[in-house]
Design a protein around this motif. Structure first.
Motif, PDB file in Angstrom:
ATOM      1  N   GLN A 139     -82.247   6.681  38.200  1.00  0.00           N
ATOM      2  CA  GLN A 139     -82.988   6.424  36.968  1.00  0.00           C
ATOM      3  C   GLN A 139     -83.515   7.722  36.354  1.00  0.00           C
ATOM      4  O   GLN A 139     -83.433   7.942  35.135  1.00  0.00           O
ATOM      5  CB  GLN A 139     -84.145   5.460  37.246  1.00  0.00           C
ATOM      6  N   LYS A 140     -84.056   8.593  37.209  1.00  0.00           N
ATOM      7  CA  LYS A 140     -84.565   9.867  36.700  1.00  0.00           C
ATOM      8  C   LYS A 140     -83.425  10.767  36.237  1.00  0.00           C
ATOM      9  O   LYS A 140     -83.543  11.478  35.239  1.00  0.00           O
ATOM     10  CB  LYS A 140     -85.379  10.560  37.800  1.00  0.00           C
ATOM     11  N   MET A 141     -82.334  10.748  36.961  1.00  0.00           N
ATOM     12  CA  MET A 141     -81.187  11.581  36.636  1.00  0.00           C
ATOM     13  C   MET A 141     -80.579  11.182  35.302  1.00  0.00           C
ATOM     14  O   MET A 141     -80.078  12.017  34.541  1.00  0.00           O
ATOM     15  CB  MET A 141     -80.134  11.457  37.729  1.00  0.00           C
ATOM     16  N   ALA A 142     -80.609   9.892  34.971  1.00  0.00           N
ATOM     17  CA  ALA A 142     -79.989   9.406  33.741  1.00  0.00           C
ATOM     18  C   ALA A 142     -80.606  10.065  32.512  1.00  0.00           C
ATOM     19  O   ALA A 142     -79.894  10.460  31.584  1.00  0.00           O
ATOM     20  CB  ALA A 142     -80.122   7.886  33.657  1.00  0.00           C
ATOM     21  N   VAL A 143     -81.934  10.197  32.491  1.00  0.00           N
ATOM     22  CA  VAL A 143     -82.600  10.823  31.355  1.00  0.00           C
ATOM     23  C   VAL A 143     -82.205  12.291  31.256  1.00  0.00           C
ATOM     24  O   VAL A 143     -81.895  12.804  30.172  1.00  0.00           O
ATOM     25  CB  VAL A 143     -84.136  10.682  31.482  1.00  0.00           C
ATOM     26  N   ASP A 144     -82.218  12.995  32.392  1.00  0.00           N
ATOM     27  CA  ASP A 144     -81.825  14.405  32.395  1.00  0.00           C
ATOM     28  C   ASP A 144     -80.389  14.576  31.923  1.00  0.00           C
ATOM     29  O   ASP A 144     -80.064  15.509  31.190  1.00  0.00           O
ATOM     30  CB  ASP A 144     -81.970  14.987  33.809  1.00  0.00           C
ATOM     31  N   TYR A 145     -79.514  13.679  32.341  1.00  0.00           N
ATOM     32  CA  TYR A 145     -78.123  13.749  31.916  1.00  0.00           C
ATOM     33  C   TYR A 145     -78.001  13.526  30.414  1.00  0.00           C
ATOM     34  O   TYR A 145     -77.223  14.192  29.729  1.00  0.00           O
ATOM     35  CB  TYR A 145     -77.289  12.697  32.662  1.00  0.00           C
ATOM     36  N   GLY A 146     -78.776  12.574  29.898  1.00  0.00           N
ATOM     37  CA  GLY A 146     -78.734  12.317  28.469  1.00  0.00           C
ATOM     38  C   GLY A 146     -79.126  13.542  27.667  1.00  0.00           C
ATOM     39  O   GLY A 146     -78.503  13.878  26.653  1.00  0.00           O
ATOM     40  N   LEU A 147     -80.163  14.234  28.130  1.00  0.00           N
ATOM     41  CA  LEU A 147     -80.587  15.464  27.459  1.00  0.00           C
ATOM     42  C   LEU A 147     -79.546  16.561  27.622  1.00  0.00           C
ATOM     43  O   LEU A 147     -79.278  17.328  26.699  1.00  0.00           O
ATOM     44  CB  LEU A 147     -81.937  15.922  28.034  1.00  0.00           C
ATOM     45  N   ALA A 148     -78.942  16.643  28.802  1.00  0.00           N
ATOM     46  CA  ALA A 148     -77.972  17.699  29.095  1.00  0.00           C
ATOM     47  C   ALA A 148     -76.729  17.606  28.226  1.00  0.00           C
ATOM     48  O   ALA A 148     -76.146  18.629  27.852  1.00  0.00           O
ATOM     49  CB  ALA A 148     -77.587  17.664  30.573  1.00  0.00           C
ATOM     50  N   ILE A 149     -76.316  16.391  27.880  1.00  0.00           N
ATOM     51  CA  ILE A 149     -75.102  16.242  27.068  1.00  0.00           C
ATOM     52  C   ILE A 149     -75.427  16.180  25.580  1.00  0.00           C
ATOM     53  O   ILE A 149     -74.580  15.872  24.756  1.00  0.00           O
ATOM     54  CB  ILE A 149     -74.299  14.983  27.474  1.00  0.00           C
ATOM     55  N   GLY A 150     -76.693  16.483  25.252  1.00  0.00           N
ATOM     56  CA  GLY A 150     -77.068  16.583  23.847  1.00  0.00           C
ATOM     57  C   GLY A 150     -77.396  15.273  23.175  1.00  0.00           C
ATOM     58  O   GLY A 150     -77.316  15.165  21.946  1.00  0.00           O
ATOM     59  N   LEU A 151     -77.795  14.269  23.959  1.00  0.00           N
ATOM     60  CA  LEU A 151     -78.135  12.977  23.376  1.00  0.00           C
ATOM     61  C   LEU A 151     -79.454  13.091  22.617  1.00  0.00           C
ATOM     62  O   LEU A 151     -80.448  13.595  23.144  1.00  0.00           O
ATOM     63  CB  LEU A 151     -78.264  11.932  24.492  1.00  0.00           C
ATOM     64  N   GLU A 152     -79.491  12.648  21.367  1.00  0.00           N
ATOM     65  CA  GLU A 152     -80.704  12.688  20.566  1.00  0.00           C
ATOM     66  C   GLU A 152     -81.725  11.696  21.116  1.00  0.00           C
ATOM     67  O   GLU A 152     -81.377  10.702  21.749  1.00  0.00           O
ATOM     68  CB  GLU A 152     -80.386  12.366  19.109  1.00  0.00           C
ATOM     69  N   SER A 153     -82.993  11.977  20.833  1.00  0.00           N
ATOM     70  CA  SER A 153     -84.056  11.113  21.343  1.00  0.00           C
ATOM     71  C   SER A 153     -83.895   9.676  20.856  1.00  0.00           C
ATOM     72  O   SER A 153     -84.176   8.724  21.589  1.00  0.00           O
ATOM     73  CB  SER A 153     -85.426  11.655  20.942  1.00  0.00           C
ATOM     74  N   SER A 154     -83.426   9.508  19.622  1.00  0.00           N
ATOM     75  CA  SER A 154     -83.230   8.156  19.097  1.00  0.00           C
ATOM     76  C   SER A 154     -82.153   7.416  19.886  1.00  0.00           C
ATOM     77  O   SER A 154     -82.277   6.211  20.141  1.00  0.00           O
ATOM     78  CB  SER A 154     -82.840   8.211  17.621  1.00  0.00           C
ATOM     79  N   ARG A 155     -81.092   8.121  20.259  1.00  0.00           N
ATOM     80  CA  ARG A 155     -80.026   7.511  21.053  1.00  0.00           C
ATOM     81  C   ARG A 155     -80.514   7.197  22.461  1.00  0.00           C
ATOM     82  O   ARG A 155     -80.132   6.179  23.052  1.00  0.00           O
ATOM     83  CB  ARG A 155     -78.823   8.448  21.115  1.00  0.00           C
ATOM     84  N   LEU A 156     -81.372   8.064  22.991  1.00  0.00           N
ATOM     85  CA  LEU A 156     -81.928   7.829  24.319  1.00  0.00           C
ATOM     86  C   LEU A 156     -82.785   6.573  24.331  1.00  0.00           C
ATOM     87  O   LEU A 156     -82.725   5.765  25.260  1.00  0.00           O
ATOM     88  CB  LEU A 156     -82.744   9.045  24.753  1.00  0.00           C
ATOM     89  N   ILE A 157     -83.587   6.388  23.288  1.00  0.00           N
ATOM     90  CA  ILE A 157     -84.419   5.190  23.170  1.00  0.00           C
ATOM     91  C   ILE A 157     -83.549   3.940  23.032  1.00  0.00           C
ATOM     92  O   ILE A 157     -83.847   2.890  23.601  1.00  0.00           O
ATOM     93  CB  ILE A 157     -85.385   5.325  21.973  1.00  0.00           C
ATOM     94  N   GLN A 158     -82.443   4.068  22.290  1.00  0.00           N
ATOM     95  CA  GLN A 158     -81.506   2.950  22.173  1.00  0.00           C
ATOM     96  C   GLN A 158     -80.951   2.552  23.543  1.00  0.00           C
ATOM     97  O   GLN A 158     -80.821   1.357  23.848  1.00  0.00           O
ATOM     98  CB  GLN A 158     -80.364   3.331  21.237  1.00  0.00           C
ATOM     99  N   ALA A 159     -80.652   3.545  24.363  1.00  0.00           N
ATOM    100  CA  ALA A 159     -80.129   3.269  25.703  1.00  0.00           C
ATOM    101  C   ALA A 159     -81.179   2.566  26.555  1.00  0.00           C
ATOM    102  O   ALA A 159     -80.872   1.630  27.305  1.00  0.00           O
ATOM    103  CB  ALA A 159     -79.678   4.564  26.369  1.00  0.00           C
ATOM    104  N   ILE A 160     -82.430   3.007  26.432  1.00  0.00           N
ATOM    105  CA  ILE A 160     -83.512   2.391  27.200  1.00  0.00           C
ATOM    106  C   ILE A 160     -83.714   0.938  26.764  1.00  0.00           C
ATOM    107  O   ILE A 160     -83.892   0.033  27.596  1.00  0.00           O
ATOM    108  CB  ILE A 160     -84.818   3.196  27.032  1.00  0.00           C
TER     109      ILE A 160
END
Length: 427
Positions: free
Chosen positions: A255-276
């Motif tokens: 779970q913690k790694m998923a957020v770091d991976y999202g940031l690492a591949i350049g996922l925007e915060s809005s896309r990250l919230i969509q995933a959550i």
């Protein structure tokens, strides 16, 4: 499916309410707001250090106190009273976050730590009340129902809060900052409002008679010590707790790694919230499905399915490169996240003595709090030896394999204990 009783619905609604803290506060808004608003004028290193210290100390104290708190709750039949106390602490602290001014990061860190203690401390007693509202033959389905409702409740409020920040004028706010502050207050109100039914309609089982000549605290320490000494009588519980520690550590790391991976591949915060949000809403039907699997087939089988999916997700994560692949990983996680949590809770509930649920769920939640050690340690050592971060992530599979193996031992021990108990009864 049998209709749900009033006390079951009231119990599940507490999860609907407190999941607002988990989704809106813990996962989404607090981490970002703390960095960008409360500690914007402080070095990232300093603010991160103190935030980690405050929350680390709070988590450690709660973890080591969990079994004792459970014992105290069992003694006087006062688990609901303890739940109320932790709920009040969590609700007031969460509401307080909405009043913290810019730059006051110390207050924000302290209130978040207190809110987290209210959230996790309350879960000790909330989990233990599963045994009071669910018949032994429906533990799996009702536990799954609770988690499903929680995912839905947390997701609904999070969706509203995200909307508030994207279009603050529609809700009458001056800007997104004011909307985020209002989100903290809304999470507190949501938690408090949906906590009311559990205190109105859930009744604890009568507490066993205790020795009135000894103080409650002293007697609780004595009973806790006796449980530790007599742990060999509960070998199935010991093996299960070890299994749970292993595989839930892997789950937490993923779970913690998923957020770091999202940031690492350049996922925007809005896309990250969509995933959550996607994980929240997938978790609703998935938790119900796994509750059905546990009820109709076997909770152990359901847990094994979840462990297998997590192992595959871990391997898949080492090959992750695009936003689409990230969403696939998030969807797969959402399918089993609620299942592994709900079935673990219900299976453990089937192992423990019915008159000592608070104490034993205290141990269970202690393992949950300490289940964030092995994964990072394995990843760090593997990265150091191989020099490859993707290989380091792959090391988490070891936790799922070890957890699955210990779960087999726990299931066999449970069957053996049942056979011996039946033979003693017949003789």
């Amino acid at each position: 499916m049998k209709p749900l009783k009033k006390d079951v619905v009231a119990w599940a609604l507490y999860d609907w309410g407190n999941s607002a803290f988990a989704a809106t506060v813990m996962v989404v808004f607090f981490p970002v707001f703390f960095k960008q608003y409360w500690s914007a004028d402080v070095s990232a290193t300093e603010s991160t250090f103190w935030l980690g210290m405050v929350n680390g100390i709070a988590s450690f104290l709660l973890a080591i106190m969990a079994p004792l708190l459970g014992t105290l709750g069992d003694r006087g039949g006062s688990r609901l009273k303890f739940l109320l106390g932790f709920t009040v602490l969590g609700v007031l602290s969460t509401a307080g976050l909405g009043l913290v001014a810019q730059g006051q990061w110390q207050w924000a860190a302290l209130l978040f730590a207190l809110g987290s203690m209210g959230f996790w401390g309350g879960i000790i007693f909330y989990d233990s009340l599963l045994i009071d509202v669910a018949p032994r033959d429906r533990l799996d389905s009702i536990s799954g129902f609770g988690y499903a409702i929680g995912y839905m409740g947390g997701g609904v409020l999070l969706a509203i809060n995200v909307w508030m920040t994207l279009d603050p004028a529609f809700f009458g706010f001056a800007d997104a900052t004011e909307a985020v502050k209002a989100s903290f207050i809304s999470a507190a109100v949501w938690w408090a409002l949906f906590a009311i039914p559990i205190f109105l309609f859930v009744r604890e089982r009568p507490a066993p008679q205790r020795n009135p000549a000894r103080s409650t605290l002293r007697q609780s320490f004595a009973e806790l010590a006796a449980t530790v000494r007599e742990v060999r009588k509960y070998r199935a519980i010991v093996f299960f707790l070890l299994a749970y520690w292993m595989y839930i550590d892997g789950v937490n790391t993923i779970q913690k790694m998923a957020v770091d991976y999202g940031l690492a591949i350049g996922l925007e915060s809005s896309r990250l919230i969509q995933a959550i949000l996607m994980v929240q809403f997938i978790g609703f039907p998935a938790a119900l499905l796994f509750g059905w699997i546990g009820q109709r087939l076997s909770p152990v089988l359901g847990i094994f399915i979840c462990i297998a999916v997590y192992a595959v997700v871990t391997i898949y994560a080492t090959m992750l490169n695009t936003v689409t692949e990230f969403f696939i990983m998030a969807a797969a996680t959402g399918c089993v996240q609620g299942g592994i949590q709900s079935l673990s809770r219900s299976y453990y509930g089937s192992l423990i003595p019915p008159d000592r649920t608070g104490e034993f769920f205290g141990f269970y939640n202690m393992m949950s709090k300490f289940a964030a050690v092995l994964g990072p340690f394995l990843m760090g050592i593997t990265a150091l030896l191989t020099g490859n971060s993707r290989t380091a992530i792959l090391s988490i599979v070891v936790l799922f394999i070890a957890g699955g193996a210990l779960l087999v031992v726990a299931a066999k021990q449970k069957k053996q204990d049942f056979t011996q108990s039946t033979q003693r009864t017949q003789s």
